[in-house]
Design an enzyme around this catalytic site. Structure first.
Site, PDB file in Angstrom:
ATOM      1  N   GLY A 455      -5.300 -32.955 -20.090  1.00  0.00           N
ATOM      2  CA  GLY A 455      -4.045 -33.294 -19.433  1.00  0.00           C
ATOM      3  C   GLY A 455      -4.181 -34.560 -18.626  1.00  0.00           C
ATOM      4  O   GLY A 455      -5.289 -35.070 -18.419  1.00  0.00           O
ATOM      5  N   PRO A 456      -3.074 -35.086 -18.150  1.00  0.00           N
ATOM      6  CA  PRO A 456      -3.109 -36.328 -17.364  1.00  0.00           C
ATOM      7  C   PRO A 456      -3.800 -36.116 -16.023  1.00  0.00           C
ATOM      8  O   PRO A 456      -4.015 -34.978 -15.594  1.00  0.00           O
ATOM      9  CB  PRO A 456      -1.627 -36.677 -17.191  1.00  0.00           C
ATOM     10  CG  PRO A 456      -0.897 -35.403 -17.407  1.00  0.00           C
ATOM     11  CD  PRO A 456      -1.702 -34.588 -18.354  1.00  0.00           C
ATOM     12  N   PRO A 457      -4.144 -37.190 -15.345  1.00  0.00           N
ATOM     13  CA  PRO A 457      -4.822 -37.061 -14.043  1.00  0.00           C
ATOM     14  C   PRO A 457      -3.941 -36.380 -13.007  1.00  0.00           C
ATOM     15  O   PRO A 457      -2.725 -36.557 -12.985  1.00  0.00           O
ATOM     16  CB  PRO A 457      -5.109 -38.518 -13.646  1.00  0.00           C
ATOM     17  CG  PRO A 457      -5.038 -39.297 -14.909  1.00  0.00           C
ATOM     18  CD  PRO A 457      -4.036 -38.597 -15.769  1.00  0.00           C
ATOM     19  N   GLY A 458      -4.564 -35.598 -12.145  1.00  0.00           N
ATOM     20  CA  GLY A 458      -3.868 -35.014 -11.013  1.00  0.00           C
ATOM     21  C   GLY A 458      -3.160 -33.713 -11.274  1.00  0.00           C
ATOM     22  O   GLY A 458      -2.446 -33.222 -10.401  1.00  0.00           O
ATOM     23  N   VAL A 459      -3.337 -33.105 -12.462  1.00  0.00           N
ATOM     24  CA  VAL A 459      -2.625 -31.861 -12.750  1.00  0.00           C
ATOM     25  C   VAL A 459      -3.442 -30.633 -12.366  1.00  0.00           C
ATOM     26  O   VAL A 459      -2.948 -29.514 -12.485  1.00  0.00           O
ATOM     27  CB  VAL A 459      -2.229 -31.786 -14.244  1.00  0.00           C
ATOM     28  CG1 VAL A 459      -1.253 -32.884 -14.590  1.00  0.00           C
ATOM     29  CG2 VAL A 459      -3.459 -31.860 -15.133  1.00  0.00           C
ATOM     30  N   GLY A 460      -4.695 -30.817 -11.926  1.00  0.00           N
ATOM     31  CA  GLY A 460      -5.465 -29.686 -11.433  1.00  0.00           C
ATOM     32  C   GLY A 460      -6.481 -29.135 -12.402  1.00  0.00           C
ATOM     33  O   GLY A 460      -6.816 -27.952 -12.329  1.00  0.00           O
ATOM     34  N   LYS A 461      -7.008 -29.959 -13.292  1.00  0.00           N
ATOM     35  CA  LYS A 461      -7.977 -29.457 -14.279  1.00  0.00           C
ATOM     36  C   LYS A 461      -9.263 -28.980 -13.604  1.00  0.00           C
ATOM     37  O   LYS A 461      -9.779 -27.906 -13.914  1.00  0.00           O
ATOM     38  CB  LYS A 461      -8.287 -30.559 -15.306  1.00  0.00           C
ATOM     39  CG  LYS A 461      -7.082 -31.044 -16.080  1.00  0.00           C
ATOM     40  CD  LYS A 461      -7.463 -32.024 -17.165  1.00  0.00           C
ATOM     41  CE  LYS A 461      -7.976 -33.341 -16.610  1.00  0.00           C
ATOM     42  NZ  LYS A 461      -6.945 -34.097 -15.877  1.00  0.00           N
ATOM     43  N   THR A 462      -9.769 -29.778 -12.686  1.00  0.00           N
ATOM     44  CA  THR A 462     -11.026 -29.412 -12.022  1.00  0.00           C
ATOM     45  C   THR A 462     -10.851 -28.173 -11.153  1.00  0.00           C
ATOM     46  O   THR A 462     -11.701 -27.275 -11.135  1.00  0.00           O
ATOM     47  CB  THR A 462     -11.526 -30.588 -11.174  1.00  0.00           C
ATOM     48  OG1 THR A 462     -11.677 -31.735 -12.000  1.00  0.00           O
ATOM     49  CG2 THR A 462     -12.859 -30.266 -10.523  1.00  0.00           C
ATOM     50  N   SER A 863      10.135 -42.183 -32.554  1.00  0.00           N
ATOM     51  CA  SER A 863      11.132 -41.187 -32.146  1.00  0.00           C
ATOM     52  C   SER A 863      12.475 -41.789 -31.753  1.00  0.00           C
ATOM     53  O   SER A 863      13.416 -41.049 -31.469  1.00  0.00           O
ATOM     54  CB  SER A 863      10.589 -40.353 -30.978  1.00  0.00           C
ATOM     55  OG  SER A 863      10.348 -41.183 -29.856  1.00  0.00           O
ATOM     56  N   LYS A 906      10.518 -34.966 -22.150  1.00  0.00           N
ATOM     57  CA  LYS A 906      11.806 -35.608 -22.432  1.00  0.00           C
ATOM     58  C   LYS A 906      12.967 -34.794 -21.873  1.00  0.00           C
ATOM     59  O   LYS A 906      13.960 -35.363 -21.392  1.00  0.00           O
ATOM     60  CB  LYS A 906      11.963 -35.806 -23.941  1.00  0.00           C
ATOM     61  CG  LYS A 906      10.982 -36.827 -24.515  1.00  0.00           C
ATOM     62  CD  LYS A 906      11.111 -36.969 -26.027  1.00  0.00           C
ATOM     63  CE  LYS A 906      10.135 -38.024 -26.549  1.00  0.00           C
ATOM     64  NZ  LYS A 906      10.215 -38.197 -28.011  1.00  0.00           N
TER      65      LYS A 906
END
Length: 964
Positions: A455-462, A863, A906
């Site tokens: 996922g993108p940075p800052g979403v809480g993966k760690t 798209s 979107k």
């Protein structure tokens, strides 16, 4: 005879011994006899005759033996020329110190022409030259000896240039020896240059200088000379330079006359060359004695200081040696009494004690290696390098947690509670994690798939990885592989290398103390590759459950069972992960947070934690929901919440500054925060703690940040408080009490949408909706970006109209795929227009310009195909599209609508722009149905298979397409 001459030369080797002989009052020196004379008070005398006779005999003897080398001469020089007749001499530059009368000085003459002239002078029985000190260049320190560089620059000077660099007063020197370019000079009397006679070699006219008359019986003169003699004797006794000749020097120093005493003192001192030159130039004997006294006094102080330093060092060394000997004796006594064992025995006992408690769980092959190394340790000398290597190896082998496992907790309800405590939203991610834990409960172990959170940075993966560790009751260890290019970081160095260490996994096991931790491998998509190997290939053995049962670290060189270790990886872009690695992972995608989720996170977690961190009480500040909503929509549109946390911290920092300026002082809140994880820090050791409560989903590794901010606005607002804040500040100051109480009456600081810009600057993102009512030729599309979703306008305009000159012009930094989509849209639009309005020849006769704002942002992807067709048809028919309509979908040449990605992003972008009607490809209906109800609420969504359905929705009001 030749041997006698050589023997005479040998007697002249010690310069100061020869000085003693020359400086005495006319009495012959016992050491030197009459072979050398002091030039200032000798003329043609018996001494000269004796010297000449001895030299003649030496030359006759050498001639009898064979022809001597032209560049060599004996130490005895024939001097048939009267010294008083030396009124024109060759000038020799002395770079470092002046030559005093009665002293010898060796110099190197690099100028061959000058050297040849000196040899010729000796052949003519006139072996004299003038020795003059060279002046320092401007800006140089006379106390610093520049060495060969200065000598080289002096050798390059000729004639007048060299004359300008020489001091006027020098010494008439006798050339006593020439060996190659090595010339030995003996000083006789003082000279002063009057004029230049010849440029190369430099020859000058000189005046012979004599001391001014003085009274030998003057009491002041005597007292000064006695002080000089006393000081010189002290210097000679204390100085290590003259220690071999102390007795000789101190015995004869009292025989010197005043002027020679002054010269002797200045010559043996370590003063810089300018002070010595000052003594040489002084013709007043009393003043010369005073100058010499200053120099020898300083020399005595230096000698005493040197002696004290040497004594202190000697005492320290002797003291250390004494302590060492006593310690060794003490060890030997204790060993004899059985009170203490030697270092090797103590180390072996320590290692055996460590492994004793793990013997039942430790693999047999490891125990065998430990026993072999312990035996080897006893045979090695403690001072050898191999001893240190073996000791470190045993230290690592015995400290690892062989067979030590923590009790796992597979309670799904407990895991659900922890995940909800730590993170808001992310229901699909939590469900996948709970499924994984449920499988572990049924199997009795979590061995199996390797989780990869993308996922993108800052979403809480760690932080999700930490939560999984808490839920399973496992120790947590994190290490980042972003930019890692050395295989040794993973598999360790071989022990043959100096400073070898095990790899990260062995360090992890030592740090956490259990054999089944949860290991988070961060930024696995950013693995490097260099000359030290391919780390991605090394990770294959580490992550594969079938191979890591016998993981082999290069340093330990014994198999380690890592099958019980749970690996969780994180990545921003899974396409960057090597395929063999990706094939071994279970991908869990974390798309990010929608606006409602960000509102809850900001209100319940970020704001509360930031307020406590800044020491602000809840009653002192209020941040309204409208302010948080504006902050999310206009400043922090990225998928994660890291930038949102930064902006909230910025708000509270400014509020804290206002409160401090008002004189508010709050007692700090002492809250104990305990942690249950072990996390790798840059270069330090990892730590293990318990019961950590992490409620901030934005906490992720700090090695990747991809937030969009406005640096100019941020900097400006960091420096200046707002006018609104200033008003509140002044109001608060007016309400302060005068009783000196800790809590003073102040007005509550309220942050809402109206004054938000005063705290965080102007908005980074502007409103995406440009048109309230879209004009003809303009249609809103939907796009996916790194920041999430966004709306995208497609604008078309007719440039010119000429029969049969239909064309398409594209602008807006479109990529190749998007340009192809525009060409397809032009073809499909032409076909649709021919079907709907056969008499309309717009596409055949009109040059159409298609633009996609903003022009500075690169855009690509298929798209926007259906949006481009709709925009062209709107322009061709002169009809605007339906209000509050947005669409997305790839179109084929036959008008079919193909599925796209980023449905959630979107949809969120459409809600942000207040769009009510959406058009998606029919193949994306399942993706839309999986969205949360609050995301879909209030939207009219149509799913289409062909463009004809979009045409009916965009330009007609009685459409009957499937609606959600």
């Amino acid at each position: 005879m030749l041997r006698a001459a050589v023997a005479a030369a040998e007697e002249l080797r010690s310069p100061l011994l020869r000085v003693i002989g020359t400086l005495r009052d006319g009495r012959g020196s016992v050491l030197l006899g009459r072979r050398v004379r002091f030039c200032s008070n000798s003329s043609a005398s018996d001494t000269e005759a004796a010297v000449a006779e001895a030299e003649a005999k030496a030359e006759d003897a050498s001639a009898a033996e064979g022809e001597a080398d032209s560049k060599a001469s004996s130490a005895i020089v024939p001097t048939s020329t009267n010294i008083d007749d030396c009124l024109s001499v060759i000038a020799l530059p002395l770079p470092h110190r002046p030559l005093f009368p009665g002293f010898y000085m060796p110099i190197n003459v690099k100028d061959q022409k000058l050297l040849q002239a000196l040899i010729e002078n000796r052949k003519r029985s006139a072996p004299y030259a003038g020795a003059f000190l060279v002046k320092d260049e401007e800006g140089t320190d006379p106390n610093i000896v520049t060495g060969s560089d200065s000598a080289k620059s002096i050798d390059d000077l000729k004639g007048k240039d060299l004359l300008k660099r020489l001091h006027e007063v020098g010494t008439l020197a006798q050339i006593t020896s020439i060996q190659g370019d090595h010339v030995v000079l003996l000083g006789h009397r003082r000279l002063r240059i009057t004029e230049m006679v010849e440029e190369d070699p430099l020859t000058v006219k000189v005046d012979h200088l004599k001391e001014k008359p003085y009274n030998k019986d003057d009491d002041v003169m005597k007292a000064t000379s006695f002080e000089v003699i006393s000081t010189l004797r002290e210097v000679l006794r204390t100085s290590s330079l003259w220690k071999d000749h102390v007795q000789t020097y101190t015995q004869h120093i009292g025989d010197f006359n005043y002027q020679r005493l002054a010269d002797f003192g200045a010559a043996i001192s370590g003063a810089n060359k300018l002070l010595c030159q000052e003594v040489l130039e002084e013709l007043d004997v009393y003043k010369r004695l005073k100058l010499t006294l200053e120099l020898v006094k300083k020399e005595m102080e230096i000698s005493k200081l040197q002696q004290s330093i040497a004594k202190a060092i000697e005492e320290k060394i002797s003291g250390d040696q004494r302590r060492y000997l006593l310690n060794e004796q003490l060890k030997a006594i204790k060993k004899e009494l059985g009170l203490e064992t030697d270092d090797k025995t103590a180390l072996s006992a320590k290692f055996r004690e460590r492994i004793e408690s793990k013997k039942d769980k430790c693999p047999p092959h490891v125990l065998q290696v430990i026993e072999e190394e312990l035996t080897k340790l006893q045979l090695l000398e403690a001072s050898s390098s191999e001893f240190s290597v073996t000791r470190n190896y045993l230290d690592w082998l015995t400290v690892l947690p062989w067979g030590n496992y923590s009790d796992e907790n597979f309670d799904v309800h407990h895991a659900q509670k922890i995940l909800d405590e730590d993170h808001y939203g992310l229901s699909d991610v939590k469900e996948r994690i709970l499924e994984f834990i449920a499988v572990g409960k049924l199997r009795g172990t979590s061995q199996g798939k390797i989780i990869c959170l993308s996922g993108p940075p800052g979403v809480g993966k760690t932080s999700i990885g930490r939560s999984i560790a808490r839920a399973l009751n496992r120790q947590f260890y994190r290490f980042s592989v972003g930019g890692l290019a050395d295989v040794a970081e993973i598999k360790g160095h071989r022990r043959t290398y100096v400073g070898a260490m095990p790899g990260k996994m062995v360090q992890c096991l030592k740090s956490v103390g259990t054999a089944n931790p949860l290991v988070l491998i961060d930024e696995i998509d950013k693995l490097g590759k260099g000359h030290s190997g391919d780390p991605a290939s090394a990770l294959l053995e580490l992550l594969d459950p079938e191979q890591n049962v016998n993981f082999l670290d290069h340093y330990l060189d014994v198999p380690i069972d890592l099958s019980k270790v749970l690996f969780v990886c994180t990545a921003n872009v899974i396409e960057m992960i090597p395929n063999p690695l990706l094939d071994r992972m279970e991908i869990i995608a974390i798309a990010g947070y929608i606006t409602d989720e960000k509102m809850h996170i900001a209100r319940d977690y970020l704001e509360k934690n930031t307020r406590q961190a800044c020491g602000i009480k809840p009653e002192q500040v209020e941040v309204t929901d409208t302010a948080l909503l504006a902050l999310i929509e206009n400043y922090c549109r990225e998928a994660g919440v890291r930038n949102l946390q930064k902006q909230i911290e910025k708000i509270y920092r400014k509020i804290a500054l206002q409160l401090v300026r008002q004189g508010v002082s709050n007692e700090p809140d002492h809250e104990s925060v305990s942690a249950s994880v072990t996390e790798e820090s840059g270069n330090g050791d990892n730590t293990t703690t318990k019961d950590e409560i992490l409620k901030d989903p934005a906490v992720e590794d700090a090695s990747v940040t991809n937030n969009v901010t406005n640096p100019a606005s941020e900097e400006a607002n960091e420096e200046n408080l707002t006018s609104e804040a200033a008003k509140e500040d002044s109001t608060s100051k007016g309400n302060k009490g005068t009783d000196g109480a800790a809590d003073k009456a102040i007005e509550k600081v309220v942050v809402d949408s109206s004054n938000l810009g005063d705290f965080v600057g102007k908005p980074v993102f502007q409103a995406e909706r440009i048109y309230e009512h879209t004009p003809v030729g303009v249609v809103m599309g939907l796009a996916w970006t790194a920041m999430g979703g966004s709306t995208l306008y497609i604008e078309t305009k007719k440039v010119e109209e000429r029969e049969g000159k239909g064309a398409l012009v594209l602008t807006g930094q479109l990529g190749d795929v998007m340009k192809e989509s525009a060409q397809i849209a032009h073809t499909v639009g032409r076909a649709v227009l021919l079907e709907k309005e056969p008499d309309n020849h717009f596409f055949a006769n009109s040059k159409v310009h298609l633009h996609v704002p903003a022009g500075s942002t690169p855009k690509d992807g298929p798209s926007a195909g259906c949006t481009m067709i709709t925009s062209m048809l709107s322009l061709a028919m002169g009809k605007p599209v339906k209000k509050d309509l947005a669409m997305t979908g790839e179109v084929t040449l036959t008008g079919r609508i193909l599925p796209i990605g980023g449905v959630k992003e979107k949809t969120i972008a459409a809600r942000r722009s207040a769009i009510k009607t959406l058009i998606f490809p029919a193949a994306n209906k399942r993706d839309f149905d999986e969205l949360a109800s609050n995301v879909k609420e209030g939207l009219e969504v149509h799913f289409v298979d062909t463009y004809s359905e979009i045409y009916d929705l965009a330009f007609q009001s009685d459409a009957g397409t499937e609606t959600s």
